[in-house]
Design an enzyme around this catalytic site. Structure first.
Site, short mmCIF file in Angstrom:
data_model
loop_
_atom_site.label_atom_id
_atom_site.label_comp_id
_atom_site.label_asym_id
_atom_site.label_seq_id
_atom_site.Cartn_x
_atom_site.Cartn_y
_atom_site.Cartn_z
N TYR A 1 -4.96 -15.37 -1.71
CA TYR A 1 -3.82 -14.46 -1.53
C TYR A 1 -2.53 -15.28 -1.60
CZ TYR A 1 -7.29 -11.05 0.15
OH TYR A 1 -8.37 -10.20 0.27
N PRO B 1 -8.70 0.31 3.15
CA PRO B 1 -9.10 1.41 4.04
C PRO B 1 -8.16 2.61 3.99
CG PRO B 1 -8.06 -0.35 5.30
CD PRO B 1 -8.23 -0.87 3.90
N LEU B 2 -6.94 2.37 3.47
CA LEU B 2 -5.98 3.48 3.32
C LEU B 2 -6.06 4.07 1.91
CD1 LEU B 2 -2.91 1.65 4.91
CD2 LEU B 2 -4.39 3.33 6.03
N GLY B 3 -7.07 3.60 1.13
CA GLY B 3 -7.09 4.01 -0.27
C GLY B 3 -5.83 3.51 -0.97
N1 LIG Z 1 -12.48 -8.48 -0.27
C1 LIG Z 1 -11.72 -8.07 -1.24
O1 LIG Z 1 -12.04 -8.18 -2.42
C2 LIG Z 1 -10.41 -7.42 -0.91
C3 LIG Z 1 -9.66 -6.75 -1.90
C4 LIG Z 1 -8.47 -6.15 -1.52
C5 LIG Z 1 -8.02 -6.22 -0.20
N2 LIG Z 1 -8.75 -6.92 0.72
C6 LIG Z 1 -8.32 -7.02 2.15
O2 LIG Z 1 -8.22 -5.69 2.66
C7 LIG Z 1 -6.91 -5.46 3.19
C8 LIG Z 1 -6.53 -4.01 2.99
O3 LIG Z 1 -6.60 -3.63 1.62
P1 LIG Z 1 -5.31 -3.28 0.76
O4 LIG Z 1 -4.14 -3.94 1.38
O5 LIG Z 1 -5.60 -3.54 -0.67
O6 LIG Z 1 -5.22 -1.69 0.84
P2 LIG Z 1 -4.81 -0.62 1.98
O7 LIG Z 1 -4.82 -1.24 3.31
O8 LIG Z 1 -5.66 0.57 1.73
O9 LIG Z 1 -3.34 -0.21 1.55
C9 LIG Z 1 -2.28 -1.13 1.47
C10 LIG Z 1 -1.13 -0.44 0.76
O10 LIG Z 1 -0.72 0.69 1.51
C11 LIG Z 1 0.65 0.57 1.89
N3 LIG Z 1 0.74 1.01 3.28
C12 LIG Z 1 0.17 0.42 4.37
N4 LIG Z 1 0.44 1.13 5.48
C13 LIG Z 1 1.20 2.19 5.10
C14 LIG Z 1 1.80 3.27 5.79
N5 LIG Z 1 1.65 3.41 7.11
N6 LIG Z 1 2.54 4.18 5.08
C15 LIG Z 1 2.68 4.04 3.73
N7 LIG Z 1 2.13 3.03 3.02
C16 LIG Z 1 1.40 2.11 3.69
C17 LIG Z 1 0.99 -0.90 1.73
O11 LIG Z 1 2.35 -1.02 1.36
P3 LIG Z 1 3.44 -1.68 2.38
O12 LIG Z 1 3.24 -3.16 2.30
O13 LIG Z 1 4.72 -1.21 1.82
O14 LIG Z 1 3.15 -1.12 3.73
C18 LIG Z 1 0.06 -1.33 0.59
O15 LIG Z 1 0.64 -1.04 -0.66
C19 LIG Z 1 -6.04 -6.47 2.41
O16 LIG Z 1 -4.79 -6.69 3.05
C20 LIG Z 1 -6.94 -7.66 2.34
O17 LIG Z 1 -6.90 -8.38 3.57
C21 LIG Z 1 -9.92 -7.51 0.39
#
Ligand SMILES: NC(=O)c1ccc[n+]([C@@H]2O[C@H](COP(=O)([O-])OP(=O)(O)OC[C@H]3O[C@@H](n4cnc5c(N)ncnc54)[C@H](OP(=O)(O)O)[C@@H]3O)[C@@H](O)[C@H]2O)c1
Length: 299
Positions: free
Chosen positions: A73, A219-221
């Site tokens: 990252y 988890p938030l899609g």
């Molecule tokens: N193992 C793997 O291959 C893999 C792949 C991807 C991710 N991950 C891990 O999983 C974690 C979560 O996944 P993710 O970050 O891809 O997706 P997510 O948690 O589903 O969504 C993150 C997105 O949602 C936005 N967001 C978050 N809270 C919000 C809210 N309350 N209101 C509106 N928008 C919101 C964020 O933007 P803002 O920054 O503007 O809030 C960001 O664009 C990552 O941070 C990482 O640690 C692992």
């Protein structure tokens, strides 16, 4: 996001209850994903470092004691910011990092889970995180040109050397977990999973059966347009659709530890408020029965 009743107070991740990873690491079930504190495309430094550091510190203030990251990252940026914001770490903080999947450029991924690379990646993570041992070290993804057993055996060896406390795996099918468990205890699985994406349903069930932590990524899609069913329940509960999506995950299984990712204190606080949102059984059943299209997520 609409103002909600549960956002009118400050909420702690502790309200989500706890799960003990690997028999000895007890964490609050709502964690934090630190992938979003880098630059765009998960590449380079964030535009606003102070805001990234403030988000990490606020997560800890609000009871988060499970932070997910990876060497890739940034690369390196997320781990460096975690240390800058939080070191010396609270005694109950579990940092789960990963290796074996490189970020060669913005939005690009390359497999690299060979034994030598994993050993080098781990050394890099230990140095950046200023740790002697990683609590949960996750193999980021299976490598098509390295045998799965060779990758897992390499991690088992590093664990024997005392550099890793527990081993987790990510982006796997059940067979990977079963084969890995023949070599070494596996304490966590991290796959894409959310209200809107249940392809890993059967792995969640497997993890529950074996008391393995399941960390749903995205988890938030990734905060794409919320499903109508989520919006309806959210309105009834005076919460936001994303909070309902997190509450659904927390109710789906006791082994699920969501790690929503954000670069903003405001979004972090909104997400952590979901720990206090009680999703009634009828609404949970209604949401669980919704049939969903493919998601087309990005990372
Ligand atoms: N193992 C793997 O291959 C893999 C792949 C991807 C991710 N991950 C891990 O999983 C974690 C979560 O996944 P993710 O970050 O891809 O997706 P997510 O948690 O589903 O969504 C993150 C997105 O949602 C936005 N967001 C978050 N809270 C919000 C809210 N309350 N209101 C509106 N928008 C919101 C964020 O933007 P803002 O920054 O503007 O809030 C960001 O664009 C990552 O941070 C990482 O640690 C692992």
């Amino acid at each position: 996001m609409a103002k909600s009743m549960i956002n009118e107070q400050v909420h702690s991740a502790a309200a989500a209850g706890t799960f003990t990873i690997g028999g000895d690491l007890t964490v609050n079930r709502l964690g934090y994903g630190a992938m979003r504190i880098t630059g765009p495309g998960i590449w380079g430094p964030p535009a606003d470092e102070d805001s990234a550091l403030a988000t990490l510190r606020r997560a800890i203030d609000l009871g988060v004691n499970l932070v997910d990251t990876a060497d890739s990252y940034g690369p390196a940026v997320s781990e460096e910011l975690i240390a800058k914001a939080l070191y010396p770490y609270p005694s109950d903080l579990v940092i789960a990092t990963k290796g074996g999947w490189e970020r060669p450029g913005p939005g690009q991924w390359t497999h690299n889970a060979g034994p030598r690379h994993l050993a080098e990646s781990l050394e890099g993570s230990l140095k950046r995180l200023r740790l002697d041992r990683i609590d949960v070290y996750q193999l980021h993804a299976p490598d098509n040109v390295v045998s799965w057993e060779a990758s897992i055996e390499a991690l088992a060896k590093l664990r024997d050397q005392g550099k890793i406390r527990h081993i987790g795996v990510s982006n796997v099918i059940r067979e990977h977990v079963e084969r890995a468990r023949r070599i070494v205890p596996i304490v966590s699985v991290q796959n894409r999973y959310s209200f809107a994406d249940r392809e890993s349903d059967f792995i969640v069930d497997y993890c529950e059966q074996h008391s393995i932590a399941f960390l749903p990524w995205a988890p938030l899609g990734q905060a794409q347009e919320a499903h109508e069913a989520l919006k309806k329940v959210a309105q009834d509960l005076e919460a936001s659709p994303l909070q309902v999506a997190l509450a659904w995950l927390l109710k789906r299984s006791r082994v699920i530890l969501p790690i929503p990712g954000t670069s903003s204190v405001k979004h972090l606080e909104e997400n952590l408020a979901a720990a206090s949102l009680e999703l009634p059984q009828a609404e949970y059943d209604e949401l669980s029965a919704v049939s969903l299209p493919a998601t087309g997520l990005r990372d």
